[in-house]
Motif scaffolding. Structure first.
Motif, PDB file in Angstrom:
ATOM      1  N   LEU A   1       0.735  -1.211  -0.277  1.00  0.00           N
ATOM      2  CA  LEU A   1      -0.052  -0.035   0.031  1.00  0.00           C
ATOM      3  C   LEU A   1       0.823   1.293   0.208  1.00  0.00           C
ATOM      4  O   LEU A   1       1.859   1.276   0.845  1.00  0.00           O
ATOM      5  N   SER A   2       0.429   2.247  -0.844  1.00  0.00           N
ATOM      6  CA  SER A   2       1.403   3.354  -1.014  1.00  0.00           C
ATOM      7  C   SER A   2       1.354   3.991   0.363  1.00  0.00           C
ATOM      8  O   SER A   2       2.317   4.900   0.537  1.00  0.00           O
ATOM      9  N   ALA A   3       0.326   3.832   0.998  1.00  0.00           N
ATOM     10  CA  ALA A   3       0.025   4.563   2.323  1.00  0.00           C
ATOM     11  C   ALA A   3       1.274   4.028   3.221  1.00  0.00           C
ATOM     12  O   ALA A   3       1.553   5.056   4.188  1.00  0.00           O
ATOM     13  N   HIS A   4       1.823   2.998   3.008  1.00  0.00           N
ATOM     14  CA  HIS A   4       2.924   2.566   3.947  1.00  0.00           C
ATOM     15  C   HIS A   4       4.251   2.593   3.452  1.00  0.00           C
ATOM     16  O   HIS A   4       5.162   2.634   3.875  1.00  0.00           O
ATOM     17  N   SER A   5       4.453   2.279   2.076  1.00  0.00           N
ATOM     18  CA  SER A   5       5.490   2.334   1.459  1.00  0.00           C
ATOM     19  C   SER A   5       5.890   2.609  -0.273  1.00  0.00           C
ATOM     20  O   SER A   5       4.600   2.059  -0.757  1.00  0.00           O
ATOM     21  N   GLU A   6       6.403   3.547  -0.169  1.00  0.00           N
ATOM     22  CA  GLU A   6       6.515   4.123  -1.765  1.00  0.00           C
ATOM     23  C   GLU A   6       6.456   2.784  -2.823  1.00  0.00           C
ATOM     24  O   GLU A   6       5.820   2.649  -3.771  1.00  0.00           O
ATOM     25  N   THR A   7       7.425   1.939  -2.527  1.00  0.00           N
ATOM     26  CA  THR A   7       7.610   0.713  -3.374  1.00  0.00           C
ATOM     27  C   THR A   7       7.508  -0.745  -2.429  1.00  0.00           C
ATOM     28  O   THR A   7       8.280  -0.483  -1.429  1.00  0.00           O
ATOM     29  N   PRO A   8       6.843  -1.553  -2.861  1.00  0.00           N
ATOM     30  CA  PRO A   8       6.724  -2.731  -1.972  1.00  0.00           C
ATOM     31  C   PRO A   8       8.146  -3.391  -1.760  1.00  0.00           C
ATOM     32  O   PRO A   8       9.136  -3.244  -2.693  1.00  0.00           O
ATOM     33  N   TRP A   9       8.441  -3.893  -0.758  1.00  0.00           N
ATOM     34  CA  TRP A   9       9.651  -4.477  -0.258  1.00  0.00           C
ATOM     35  C   TRP A   9      10.111  -5.613  -1.330  1.00  0.00           C
ATOM     36  O   TRP A   9      11.338  -5.742  -1.708  1.00  0.00           O
TER      37      TRP A   9
ATOM     38  N   GLU B   1       0.132  -0.465  -8.495  1.00  0.00           N
ATOM     39  CA  GLU B   1      -0.917   0.455  -8.596  1.00  0.00           C
ATOM     40  C   GLU B   1      -1.937   0.034  -7.249  1.00  0.00           C
ATOM     41  O   GLU B   1      -2.499  -0.936  -7.503  1.00  0.00           O
ATOM     42  N   THR B   2      -2.292   1.155  -6.576  1.00  0.00           N
ATOM     43  CA  THR B   2      -3.322   0.681  -5.470  1.00  0.00           C
ATOM     44  C   THR B   2      -4.048   2.156  -5.230  1.00  0.00           C
ATOM     45  O   THR B   2      -4.260   2.699  -4.207  1.00  0.00           O
ATOM     46  N   ASP B   3      -4.423   2.569  -6.401  1.00  0.00           N
ATOM     47  CA  ASP B   3      -4.931   3.861  -6.261  1.00  0.00           C
ATOM     48  C   ASP B   3      -6.103   3.992  -5.470  1.00  0.00           C
ATOM     49  O   ASP B   3      -6.337   5.107  -4.661  1.00  0.00           O
ATOM     50  N   ASN B   4      -7.259   2.939  -5.550  1.00  0.00           N
ATOM     51  CA  ASN B   4      -8.001   3.104  -4.420  1.00  0.00           C
ATOM     52  C   ASN B   4      -8.005   2.902  -3.129  1.00  0.00           C
ATOM     53  O   ASN B   4      -8.484   3.651  -2.060  1.00  0.00           O
ATOM     54  N   LEU B   5      -7.079   1.859  -2.613  1.00  0.00           N
ATOM     55  CA  LEU B   5      -6.726   1.927  -1.382  1.00  0.00           C
ATOM     56  C   LEU B   5      -6.217   3.135  -0.748  1.00  0.00           C
ATOM     57  O   LEU B   5      -6.087   3.406   0.354  1.00  0.00           O
ATOM     58  N   ASP B   6      -5.440   3.760  -1.854  1.00  0.00           N
ATOM     59  CA  ASP B   6      -4.688   5.143  -1.533  1.00  0.00           C
ATOM     60  C   ASP B   6      -5.849   6.236  -1.258  1.00  0.00           C
ATOM     61  O   ASP B   6      -5.830   6.806  -0.247  1.00  0.00           O
TER      62      ASP B   6
ATOM     63  N   PRO C   1     -11.955  12.724  14.503  1.00  0.00           N
ATOM     64  CA  PRO C   1     -11.222  13.901  14.098  1.00  0.00           C
ATOM     65  C   PRO C   1     -10.063  13.542  13.245  1.00  0.00           C
ATOM     66  O   PRO C   1      -9.370  14.523  13.008  1.00  0.00           O
ATOM     67  N   HIS C   2      -9.681  12.310  13.393  1.00  0.00           N
ATOM     68  CA  HIS C   2      -8.645  11.670  12.944  1.00  0.00           C
ATOM     69  C   HIS C   2      -8.559  11.295  11.444  1.00  0.00           C
ATOM     70  O   HIS C   2      -7.631  10.478  11.141  1.00  0.00           O
ATOM     71  N   THR C   3      -9.506  11.401  10.701  1.00  0.00           N
ATOM     72  CA  THR C   3      -9.405  11.115   9.268  1.00  0.00           C
ATOM     73  C   THR C   3      -8.330  11.237   8.532  1.00  0.00           C
ATOM     74  O   THR C   3      -7.989  12.652   8.905  1.00  0.00           O
ATOM     75  N   GLY C   4      -7.593  10.551   7.898  1.00  0.00           N
ATOM     76  CA  GLY C   4      -6.567  10.996   7.010  1.00  0.00           C
ATOM     77  C   GLY C   4      -5.253  11.178   8.134  1.00  0.00           C
ATOM     78  O   GLY C   4      -4.441  11.522   7.587  1.00  0.00           O
ATOM     79  N   GLU C   5      -5.171  10.691   9.144  1.00  0.00           N
ATOM     80  CA  GLU C   5      -3.918  10.788   9.974  1.00  0.00           C
ATOM     81  C   GLU C   5      -3.594   9.398  10.256  1.00  0.00           C
ATOM     82  O   GLU C   5      -4.242   8.573  10.119  1.00  0.00           O
ATOM     83  N   ARG C   6      -2.158   9.381  10.648  1.00  0.00           N
ATOM     84  CA  ARG C   6      -1.738   8.045  10.959  1.00  0.00           C
ATOM     85  C   ARG C   6      -1.896   8.150  12.516  1.00  0.00           C
ATOM     86  O   ARG C   6      -1.869   8.833  13.312  1.00  0.00           O
ATOM     87  N   VAL C   7      -2.124   6.574  12.894  1.00  0.00           N
ATOM     88  CA  VAL C   7      -2.388   6.212  14.242  1.00  0.00           C
ATOM     89  C   VAL C   7      -1.269   5.480  14.743  1.00  0.00           C
ATOM     90  O   VAL C   7      -1.073   4.451  14.239  1.00  0.00           O
ATOM     91  N   ASP C   8      -0.169   5.868  15.609  1.00  0.00           N
ATOM     92  CA  ASP C   8       0.930   5.048  15.925  1.00  0.00           C
ATOM     93  C   ASP C   8       0.412   4.196  17.195  1.00  0.00           C
ATOM     94  O   ASP C   8       1.467   3.315  17.428  1.00  0.00           O
ATOM     95  N   ALA C   9      -0.385   4.195  17.556  1.00  0.00           N
ATOM     96  CA  ALA C   9      -0.966   3.196  18.968  1.00  0.00           C
ATOM     97  C   ALA C   9      -0.757   1.889  18.324  1.00  0.00           C
ATOM     98  O   ALA C   9      -1.162   1.366  17.283  1.00  0.00           O
ATOM     99  N   LEU C  10      -0.257   0.897  19.329  1.00  0.00           N
ATOM    100  CA  LEU C  10      -0.301  -0.279  19.144  1.00  0.00           C
ATOM    101  C   LEU C  10      -1.684  -1.072  19.205  1.00  0.00           C
ATOM    102  O   LEU C  10      -2.233  -0.834  20.231  1.00  0.00           O
ATOM    103  N   THR C  11      -1.939  -1.621  18.246  1.00  0.00           N
ATOM    104  CA  THR C  11      -3.387  -2.399  18.080  1.00  0.00           C
ATOM    105  C   THR C  11      -3.296  -3.674  17.521  1.00  0.00           C
ATOM    106  O   THR C  11      -2.299  -4.198  17.214  1.00  0.00           O
ATOM    107  N   SER C  12      -4.453  -4.458  17.846  1.00  0.00           N
ATOM    108  CA  SER C  12      -4.449  -5.995  17.633  1.00  0.00           C
ATOM    109  C   SER C  12      -5.527  -6.210  16.862  1.00  0.00           C
ATOM    110  O   SER C  12      -6.771  -5.656  17.153  1.00  0.00           O
ATOM    111  N   ALA C  13      -5.421  -7.393  16.039  1.00  0.00           N
ATOM    112  CA  ALA C  13      -6.590  -7.740  15.288  1.00  0.00           C
ATOM    113  C   ALA C  13      -7.874  -8.109  16.036  1.00  0.00           C
ATOM    114  O   ALA C  13      -8.979  -7.603  15.698  1.00  0.00           O
ATOM    115  N   VAL C  14      -7.744  -8.650  17.288  1.00  0.00           N
ATOM    116  CA  VAL C  14      -8.856  -9.043  18.155  1.00  0.00           C
ATOM    117  C   VAL C  14      -9.626  -7.660  18.575  1.00  0.00           C
ATOM    118  O   VAL C  14     -10.839  -7.736  18.964  1.00  0.00           O
TER     119      VAL C  14
END
Lengths: 521, 80
Positions: free
Chosen positions: A16-24, A31-36, A331-344
């Protein structure tokens, strides 16, 4: 509030471009225009971790709020689980499942779809026991997907890979509309429109794509490779394991091809996911709909010498999963959330958003405080650790920066707990009676009695692993053996014990992980 | 290289295979339907049904053993 939960299986975060410019894994943009587009609208969680792995264990975390891998492997919904659709329905909310994820309908995983008011099941993905004709499916696709030495189309054993070629025999590889993600997301868009007059709904969309087989229609099959994607010498369904030997061995050419088909599938998923976003726009649904996009796990594409999942240490490529949430009141739309979260955590989050009661004694912690309030304060309070792994093997913990992987002793069995006599090590075939089972109220999160019987442990790795994912996000340097990091190693070991104690993990886990006797680690 | 599946071996065979230097254990080799019915090994990347794991490992020089067993018919590649 309505809730739309979309799982895109095996979607790697770094694609996802939101996380990495180019996949590792590749040296080209994917291309992931819609996820972006969705990431620009959503809160993007940077440190979201899988919990129980792989596919169905992740789904039980979402559906029932339980970190099951400390107690049992891949299996059904239990009688003591209060599932998301069950609780939603009890509160007057319409529930719907749209999926091509055939594991819901296979040996070893009942109880998930039954609680929904409606479900759409797009047939035929991977080993879905669907078509029995033609007896001899397309030879070229068989060559690309199937080891014919093991899985002859003439054989009728379970999980015969030639099933896939038979299932898709009438697909047109130049018509993407025949394929799975296009049908799942098209049906989702239709469902949103057809059900616009319901007061409140919860819709769960579970796309089996990007999961293998990486059999991709045009234009995606040729989008990221100069190879002929229909060359029978090029595999699109690699076995899980090492790329340098054994049945999972891949030449450099083959690995490049697999990567290109994975990338092509990501783009196919993205384009059809875009139709769901378009429909939400057309219906003006954003103001009363929470939209969650996530995945169950990633997929190794040659990193550390591995392909796929399950057999190797649970690197962040597998465990640090994408999580993007649109919440109309955040109020945090479009922001990054650094908190540690879990699938559960999705379990309590979705129930709270639906204003349905959240049962006590689950392992889930709602993300709504992170979405609605001061993310800094909420992050401090959300969670100090996330546990993840596979039942029967290593148990892993992260504090959001360091990842600590604790191997098991494969000679010490792992206790399996369930109301069913599930096969703990062979999920997809008929169950066998467990004559060594004992029964009792062994689980801390229910008073229900369950069976308890031993299953085999296995080593994903033999050594303790410690990685600093801030300085080394690709986890290439194991710090566990470095004297400078003894303190961190001890701290993370203690954090693992704290997490196990908090969840009241079975005593057997401490034995098999050597946590009571190994004071050095 | 010999690959075996955790679900396909009993304790004795697992112990025996663990001591073979080029044997590798997998939690699942994705041959579940065959694994459920009968013993098998993957030898140098190729799938083989075997009469027993012990028999197939009688000679730790598995290449020689494989050739011999293929000759005498106690091991077969692929479907029967």
């Amino acid at each position: 509030m309505n809730v739309l939960l979309l799982s895109i299986d095996s979607l790697r975060r770094d694609f996802l471009s939101a996380h990495s410019e180019t996949p590792w894994a590749v040296d080209y943009d994917v291309e992931t225009d819609n996820l972006d587009r969705f990431a620009e609208r959503a809160a993007v969680f940077e440190r979201n971790y899988a919990g129980s792995l792989p596919c169905m264990p992740a789904r039980r975390e979402w559906h029932a709020g339980v970190q099951e891998f400390l107690w049992r492997p891949w299996g059904p919904i239990e009688p003591f689980d209060d599932t998301l659709p069950q609780l939603a329905r009890e509160n007057g909310i319409l529930t719907q499942l749209v999926t091509d994820h055939y594991h819901y309908f296979q040996h070893g995983a009942h109880g998930y779809y039954e609680d929904y008011n409606g479900f759409e099941f797009v047939r035929g993905h991977e080993n879905d026991a669907w078509k029995t004709a033609p007896r001899r499916p397309d030879e070229r696709l068989l060559e690309q997907t199937t080891d014919l030495g093991a899985d002859s189309p003439d054989a009728v054993h379970f999980l015969n890979r030639s099933q896939y070629a038979r299932n898709v025999d009438d697909f047109d590889e130049d018509d993407e509309g025949d394929f799975f993600a296009p049908r799942v997301f098209s049906r989702t868009a239709e469902w949103l429109e057809e059900n616009d007059d319901w007061e409140q709904w919860f819709c769960y969309v579970d796309s089996f794509d990007v999961h293998e087989p990486f059999h991709v229609p045009e234009p995606y099959a040729s989008m990221y490779t100069d190879e002929d994607p229909r060359d029978p010498d090029l595999p699109n369904w690699p076995y899980y394991g090492r790329i340098d030997g054994g049945q999972s061995e891949l030449t450099e050419r083959e690995l490049d091809f697999v990567r290109s088909q994975f990338a092509g599938k990501v783009t196919m998923v993205d384009r059809w996911f875009g139709r769901v976003l378009d429909r939400l726009d057309e219906l003006d649904a954003w103001e009363d709909t929470m939209v969650i996009v996530t995945s169950d796990h990633g997929f190794m594409l040659g990193e550390h010498g591995w392909i796929a999942k399950n057999e190797m240490a649970v690197y962040d490529i597998l465990a640090n999963t994408p999580l993007l949430i649109w919440h109309p009141d955040s109020p945090h739309t479009g922001e990054r959330v650094d908190a540690l979260t879990s699938a559960v955590d999705l379990y309590a989050t979705i129930l709270e958003a639906l204003e349905a009661p959240v049962p006590e004694n689950t392992h889930s912690r709602s993300l709504l405080p992170l979405l609605e309030g001061d993310t800094g304060v909420a992050a401090e309070e959300h969670r100090d650790w996330a546990l993840y792994g596979y039942w029967g093997s290593s148990v892993n913990v992260t504090d959001g920066r360091y990842t600590y992987m604790r191997p098991c002793d494969p000679d010490v069995p792992t206790d399996c707990h369930s109301t069913t006599m599930m096969n703990p090590n062979a999920w997809f075939v008929p169950t066998e009676p467990k004559t060594d089972a004992e029964s009792g109220a062994f689980l801390p999160h229910t008073e229900s009695p369950v069976w308890r019987f031993p299953g085999k442990s296995y080593a994903q790795h033999e050594d303790v692993r410690l990685y600093d994912t801030d300085d080394d996000p690709r986890q290439e340097t194991n710090l566990a053996g470095e004297a400078d990091f003894d303190e961190q190693k001890t701290r993370m070991r203690d954090l693992l014990v704290e997490a196990l104690e908090t969840l009241d993990a079975p005593d057997n886990q401490y034995d098999r992980l050597g946590l009571e006797v190994d004071v050095d680690d | 290289m010999i690959e075996y599946c955790l679900s396909n071996v009993d304790d004795d065979a697992r112990q025996r295979l663990t001591s073979v230097s080029d044997a590798t254990e997998a939690s699942c080799l994705e041959h579940c339907g065959i694994c459920y019915l009968e013993p098998f090994l993957v030898i140098d990347g190729d799938f083989h049904r075997v009469e027993s794991h012990e028999g197939a490992l009688a000679d730790c020089n598995h290449e020689e053993s494989l050739e011999k067993r293929e000759r005498d018919g106690s091991i077969t590649g692929g479907e029967q």
